[in-house]
Design a protein around this motif. Structure first.
Motif, mmCIF file in Angstrom:
data_model
loop_
_atom_site.group_PDB
_atom_site.id
_atom_site.type_symbol
_atom_site.label_atom_id
_atom_site.label_comp_id
_atom_site.label_asym_id
_atom_site.label_seq_id
_atom_site.Cartn_x
_atom_site.Cartn_y
_atom_site.Cartn_z
ATOM 1 N N ASP A 136 6.638 -21.772 2.853
ATOM 2 C CA ASP A 136 8.122 -22.163 2.725
ATOM 3 C C ASP A 136 8.700 -23.080 4.068
ATOM 4 N N ALA A 137 8.211 -24.032 4.262
ATOM 5 C CA ALA A 137 8.338 -24.882 5.484
ATOM 6 C C ALA A 137 9.700 -25.393 5.473
ATOM 7 N N LEU A 138 10.244 -25.710 6.635
ATOM 8 C CA LEU A 138 11.537 -26.380 6.840
ATOM 9 C C LEU A 138 11.124 -27.822 6.690
ATOM 10 N N LYS A 139 11.816 -28.881 6.144
ATOM 11 C CA LYS A 139 11.455 -30.296 6.270
ATOM 12 C C LYS A 139 11.871 -30.573 7.812
ATOM 13 N N PRO A 140 10.816 -31.967 8.096
ATOM 14 C CA PRO A 140 11.292 -32.086 9.541
ATOM 15 C C PRO A 140 12.654 -32.296 9.961
ATOM 16 N N SER A 141 13.491 -33.042 9.265
ATOM 17 C CA SER A 141 14.680 -33.312 9.718
ATOM 18 C C SER A 141 15.616 -31.928 9.930
ATOM 19 N N ALA A 142 15.319 -30.820 9.409
ATOM 20 C CA ALA A 142 16.094 -29.624 9.503
ATOM 21 C C ALA A 142 15.550 -28.709 10.541
ATOM 22 N N GLN A 143 14.299 -29.259 11.175
ATOM 23 C CA GLN A 143 13.900 -28.513 12.292
ATOM 24 C C GLN A 143 14.443 -28.844 13.583
ATOM 25 N N LYS A 144 14.709 -27.723 14.290
ATOM 26 C CA LYS A 144 15.324 -27.946 15.822
ATOM 27 C C LYS A 144 14.416 -28.674 16.691
ATOM 28 N N VAL A 145 14.733 -29.668 17.448
ATOM 29 C CA VAL A 145 13.893 -30.368 18.347
ATOM 30 C C VAL A 145 14.555 -30.588 19.726
ATOM 31 N N THR A 201 1.596 -30.087 9.035
ATOM 32 C CA THR A 201 0.863 -28.712 9.201
ATOM 33 C C THR A 201 0.296 -28.446 7.936
ATOM 34 N N TYR A 202 -0.732 -27.502 8.007
ATOM 35 C CA TYR A 202 -1.404 -27.023 6.735
ATOM 36 C C TYR A 202 -0.372 -26.204 5.945
ATOM 37 N N GLY A 203 -0.100 -26.344 4.748
ATOM 38 C CA GLY A 203 0.752 -25.681 3.807
ATOM 39 C C GLY A 203 2.286 -26.487 3.903
ATOM 40 N N ALA A 204 2.604 -27.303 4.693
ATOM 41 C CA ALA A 204 3.881 -27.748 4.854
ATOM 42 C C ALA A 204 4.240 -28.509 3.329
ATOM 43 N N VAL A 205 3.161 -29.377 2.818
ATOM 44 C CA VAL A 205 3.248 -30.174 1.813
ATOM 45 C C VAL A 205 2.177 -29.683 0.513
ATOM 46 N N SER A 206 2.657 -29.480 -0.662
ATOM 47 C CA SER A 206 1.784 -29.081 -1.665
ATOM 48 C C SER A 206 0.594 -29.682 -2.050
ATOM 49 N N ARG A 207 -0.566 -29.037 -2.242
ATOM 50 C CA ARG A 207 -1.725 -29.940 -2.441
ATOM 51 C C ARG A 207 -1.861 -29.983 -3.913
ATOM 52 N N TYR A 208 -1.094 -29.491 -5.022
ATOM 53 C CA TYR A 208 -1.040 -29.662 -6.084
ATOM 54 C C TYR A 208 -1.209 -31.043 -6.937
ATOM 55 N N GLY A 209 -2.414 -31.257 -7.235
ATOM 56 C CA GLY A 209 -2.449 -32.695 -7.750
ATOM 57 C C GLY A 209 -3.512 -33.622 -6.649
ATOM 58 N N ASP A 215 -7.654 -29.826 3.784
ATOM 59 C CA ASP A 215 -6.997 -30.934 3.013
ATOM 60 C C ASP A 215 -5.537 -30.759 3.189
ATOM 61 N N GLN A 216 -4.604 -31.916 3.626
ATOM 62 C CA GLN A 216 -3.382 -32.010 3.466
ATOM 63 C C GLN A 216 -3.010 -33.544 3.424
ATOM 64 N N ILE A 217 -1.823 -33.401 2.745
ATOM 65 C CA ILE A 217 -1.529 -34.963 2.440
ATOM 66 C C ILE A 217 -0.335 -35.479 3.392
ATOM 67 N N GLY A 218 -0.284 -36.632 3.681
ATOM 68 C CA GLY A 218 0.702 -37.057 4.420
ATOM 69 C C GLY A 218 0.889 -38.340 4.350
ATOM 70 N N ALA A 219 1.440 -39.169 5.318
ATOM 71 C CA ALA A 219 2.125 -40.390 5.221
ATOM 72 C C ALA A 219 1.765 -41.512 6.189
ATOM 73 N N LEU A 243 8.408 -37.191 4.817
ATOM 74 C CA LEU A 243 8.021 -35.694 4.797
ATOM 75 C C LEU A 243 9.030 -35.029 4.392
ATOM 76 N N ASP A 244 10.375 -35.594 4.559
ATOM 77 C CA ASP A 244 11.753 -34.563 4.224
ATOM 78 C C ASP A 244 11.735 -34.659 2.805
ATOM 79 N N ILE A 245 11.119 -35.594 2.274
ATOM 80 C CA ILE A 245 10.748 -35.291 0.573
ATOM 81 C C ILE A 245 9.972 -34.638 0.265
ATOM 82 N N MET A 246 8.645 -34.685 0.940
ATOM 83 C CA MET A 246 7.474 -34.112 0.204
ATOM 84 C C MET A 246 7.269 -32.460 0.779
ATOM 85 N N THR A 247 7.958 -32.170 1.923
ATOM 86 C CA THR A 247 7.780 -30.848 2.412
ATOM 87 C C THR A 247 8.526 -29.585 1.600
ATOM 88 N N GLY A 248 7.708 -28.534 1.371
ATOM 89 C CA GLY A 248 8.428 -27.433 0.527
ATOM 90 C C GLY A 248 7.528 -26.679 -0.027
#
Lengths: 95, 482
Positions: free
Chosen positions: B238-247, B190-198, B207-211, B223-228
């Motif tokens: 202020d996004a929850l990392k994927p493994s903390a999201q209810k599914v 999601t846009y905003g889930a991962v910082s674009r700084y750098g 733009d959004q960084i992913g893997a 994403l657990d490492i990069m989100t926030g």
């Protein structure tokens, strides 16, 4: 929208890109074909629709005006193509 | 074949050593990269010393994350301190960033070992990884074809077994489409889930960084490492990392097939593979049904106007003064700007800057840029509406199989049109995942899952379940002997 030579020269000047004579026609056609394709947008009724320059709920982000360390000047200047006496070197701008 | 998480486990159990692992991947790159041009440079000694640090932690059972000591490749538009970051442009051919991007800080803090930087389209502008200054990336499945773009180097690297995990960026499909062409799995959060700084900017509102990796499990770990949230990126959330999201379990998921995504222009073989994935999800208990997303035909023109407008503004920073190259000969300041930019940028970048400058120019701003922003609102609303009734949308990632090299360079309009299934996701700011779902004439086909904002885990869970039931994602790995 017809893009003529004058328009492509104007756009290139805005973008600070030089446009040699042998590239002008190609650049003109490229812009023309994208804009012709973009005509399809005029079909969409956008009356009363707010533009989205952003998807996030954009709000101003404020912070305290605190003094914090910044990058080391010498480190930053290493990236510059021309440096003199610890400053950026540029062509003369004022006569 | 091994995933990043499997390597992480072997390292933690001390069945393999971190230095040997990093060295073996860098050796594989130096022997195999010539034909594919997927990697621009490896990190050598700095990677090995990071691996040694990881080993010290692993030896005492103090791993920082499930991927402590695991080698990672990074797209060359993500800033890496002390390691050249070129955006595959002559403009930045010698640029060495004085700082790390936020995602690099986070990966380093998780113990990941950065072993190299991957090839791409110049400034991420392209859909084939052919527009870069350092040459085209070849498709691992057929070297006469493109790897897709703009994160083609990262996608090809994963398929070739150059690293179990790679970072990419996605502005209009630049992770999802090359993942499809190379037979790997990739996610744009999601846009905003991962910082674009750098992340060196192309179009900042998109733009959004992913893997990218072999399987969905690795993408969750990344994403657990990069989100926030990150204060240095004002659009970061202020996004929850994927493994903390209810599914929900897969058996309760509702999946939409937008009928407009299966119409004219879609290759029959691609359609067949994507529809077979729908059947597979149905078999697993998901409720799959048709929906309508008629705005799709407006997505590409709206995207190109917005992206190019932002690019023309973002790339005005390349002035030959603070960083990057400067032309050798010039008459005055204005001439220096023009000559530097004309020599430093390639044809596709100049094409997009001109389009953007036009769309923002006085007299045309309302008719083009503002109109595109309004259409963007309509597209966003249409997606949100569908996602009220469904948990996710299933559709192709690209209408075609990977094209032959050179075709797109000859006809850029054709290349733009091939982004039809991916650009809406960026316009709406939603998460999108591509995973392999079949083969057509020996070439991989990917399908795309599009989810609700900040619900990456739904996509990852669906993909993980699918990958338990199928083996399309393992074939690339097998071929490469990963």
């Amino acid at each position: 929208m017809k893009i003529d030579d004058e328009m492509i020269d104007y756009v290139s000047a805005l973008a600070k890109l030089s446009l040699p004579d042998d590239e002008r026609e190609k650049a003109r056609q490229d812009l023309q074909s994208v804009l012709e394709y973009a005509q399809v947008l005029s079909e969409v009724d956008t009356g009363g629709v707010e533009p989205s320059s952003h998807v996030a709920e954009a709000v101003n982000v404020f912070r305290e005006d605190e003094i914090m360390p910044s990058f080391d000047k010498r480190e930053i200047l290493k990236s510059a193509p021309r440096v003199k006496d610890g400053q950026y070197l540029v062509p003369k701008t004022v006569e | 074949m091994k995933t990043a998480l499997e390597y992480g486990r072997l390292l933690a159990e001390r069945q393999i050593g971190a230095r040997e692992l990093a060295q073996s991947f860098m050796d594989k790159i130096s022997s195999g990269n010539g034909k594919y041009n997927a990697v621009l440079r490896t990190c050598g000694e700095s990677a090995l010393s990071a691996a040694d640090e990881a080993q010290k932690r692993l030896d005492v059972g103090a791993a920082l994350s499930p991927i402590d000591g695991v080698p990672v490749l990074v797209k060359d538009n993500i800033s890496t301190k002390g390691i050249k970051t070129t955006c595959a442009s002559k403009m930045l051919a010698d640029y060495v960033p004085p700082y790390d991007a936020a995602v690099i800080e986070k990966l380093r803090n998780a113990g990941a070992v950065i072993i190299g930087k991957t090839n791409m389209d110049e400034f991420a502008m392209g859909s084939t990884s052919e527009t870069g200054y350092f040459g085209a990336v070849s498709n691992p499945w057929d070297a006469s074809r493109v790897a897709g773009g703009s994160s083609g180097g990262s996608a090809a690297s994963v398929a070739l077994g150059f690293a179990p995990l790679a970072l990419g960026s996605d502005t209009g499909g630049s992770i999802r489409q090359p993942a499809s062409y190379c037979g790997v799995t990739g996610i744009k959060p999601t846009y905003g889930a991962v910082s674009r700084y750098g992340l060196i900017a192309y179009a900042s509102s998109l733009d959004q960084i992913g893997a990218l990796s072999i399987g969905a499990g690795d993408l969750r770990a990344a994403l657990d490492i990069m989100t926030g949230i990150d204060k240095r990126d004002m659009t970061s959330a202020d996004a929850l990392k994927p493994s903390a999201q209810k599914v929900k379990p897969i058996g309760e998921m509702r999946v939409a097939l937008p009928k407009e995504y299966f119409g004219e222009g879609l290759d029959d073989g691609v359609a067949k593979c994507v529809l077979s994935a729908a059947k597979e999800l149905e078999k697993m208990g998901a409720k799959v049904s048709e929906c309508s997303l008629s705005s799709v035909r407006y997505a590409v023109p709206a995207y190109y106007i917005i992206a190019c407008a932002e690019a023309s503004s973002n790339l005005s920073r390349y002035d030959g003064i603070k960083y990057g190259m400067r032309a050798e000969k010039y008459e005055d300041l204005s001439d220096m700007y023009e000559k530097t930019r004309s020599e430093g940028f390639g044809a596709e970048v100049k094409r997009r800057i001109r389009l953007g400058a036009f769309a923002l120019s006085s007299g045309y701003y309302d008719a083009y840029y503002l109109k595109a922003l309004k259409v963007r609102s309509i597209i966003k609303q249409a997606f949100y509406k569908v996602l009220e009734d469904y948990d996710m949308i299933l559709c192709p990632a690209s209408p075609v199989l990977p094209p032959e090299k050179g075709e797109s360079l000859a006809d850029p309009m054709q290349m733009y049109l091939s982004d039809i299934y991916t650009v809406s996701v960026n316009l709406a700011g939603l998460p999108g995942l591509t995973m392999p779902c079949g083969f057509c004439g020996g070439l991989p086909v990917g399908c795309q899952l599009i989810g609700r904002a900040f619900e990456e885990n739904a996509l990852l869970t669906a993909a993980e379940e699918y990958q338990k039931a199928t083996d399309f994602h393992l074939r690339a790995a097998k071929e490469a002997g990963l």
